[in-house]
Design a protein around this motif. Structure first.
Motif, short mmCIF file in Angstrom:
data_model
loop_
_atom_site.label_atom_id
_atom_site.label_comp_id
_atom_site.label_asym_id
_atom_site.label_seq_id
_atom_site.Cartn_x
_atom_site.Cartn_y
_atom_site.Cartn_z
N GLY A 211 0.78 -1.22 0.00
CA GLY A 211 0.00 0.00 0.00
C GLY A 211 0.81 1.27 0.00
O GLY A 211 0.23 2.37 0.03
N GLY A 212 2.12 1.16 -0.05
CA GLY A 212 2.96 2.34 -0.03
C GLY A 212 3.21 2.90 -1.42
O GLY A 212 2.66 2.40 -2.40
N PRO A 213 4.02 3.93 -1.51
CA PRO A 213 4.29 4.54 -2.82
C PRO A 213 5.07 3.61 -3.74
O PRO A 213 5.71 2.65 -3.29
CB PRO A 213 5.11 5.78 -2.47
N ILE A 214 5.06 3.94 -5.02
CA ILE A 214 5.69 3.07 -6.01
C ILE A 214 7.18 2.89 -5.75
O ILE A 214 7.77 1.86 -6.08
CB ILE A 214 5.43 3.63 -7.42
N GLU A 215 7.79 3.87 -5.10
CA GLU A 215 9.23 3.80 -4.84
C GLU A 215 9.60 2.65 -3.89
O GLU A 215 10.76 2.26 -3.80
CB GLU A 215 9.71 5.13 -4.23
N GLU A 216 8.63 2.13 -3.16
CA GLU A 216 8.90 1.04 -2.22
C GLU A 216 8.99 -0.31 -2.90
O GLU A 216 9.41 -1.29 -2.28
CB GLU A 216 7.81 1.01 -1.14
N TYR A 217 8.61 -0.36 -4.17
CA TYR A 217 8.63 -1.63 -4.89
C TYR A 217 10.01 -1.81 -5.53
O TYR A 217 10.49 -0.94 -6.26
CB TYR A 217 7.51 -1.67 -5.92
#
Length: 124
Positions: free
Chosen positions: A105-111
């Protein structure tokens, strides 16, 4: 390095359904949160859905709630995206990605790692 391979995309008529799969290898799948994103031609990649490492928590893009279900099978290292009532505007390349935080559920940068994507085309 973690590898992700999406499958299940294709051509479907409006109102139809598809079930996307993402198989993960070379990593500790059961510890990752997993997400689905999509990118239509000429548009930015956008968040679709995510699921925590345990599967207890799920997250959906507001505009897509009610038509999608994300799930996972940790024994098979696979995450799924069931899409119903598809619309032509759902046409895009769909990507799965892994989030080592496990939360989701976090921002795309966490992927951290991404698959190559699978094409979904919805005809009117």
């Amino acid at each position: 390095q973690v590898q992700l391979v999406e499958s299940g995309g294709g051509l479907v008529q409006a109102g139809g359904s598809l079930r996307l799969s993402c198989a993960v290898s070379r990593g500790t799948f059961s510890s990752y949160a997993m997400g689905w994103f999509r990118q239509a031609p000429g548009k930015d990649r956008e968040f679709v859905a995510a699921i925590s490492w345990s599967g207890r928590y799920t997250y959906y893009a507001d505009s897509l709630k009610g038509r999608l279900t994300i799930s996972r099978d940790n024994a098979k290292n696979t995450v799924f995206l069931q899409m119903n009532s598809l619309k032509p505007e759902d046409t895009a390349v769909y990507y799965c990605a892994s989030d080592p935080s496990g939360v989701g559920g976090g921002p795309i940068e966490e992927y951290e790692f991404w698959g190559q994507g699978t094409q979904v085309t919805v005809s009117s």
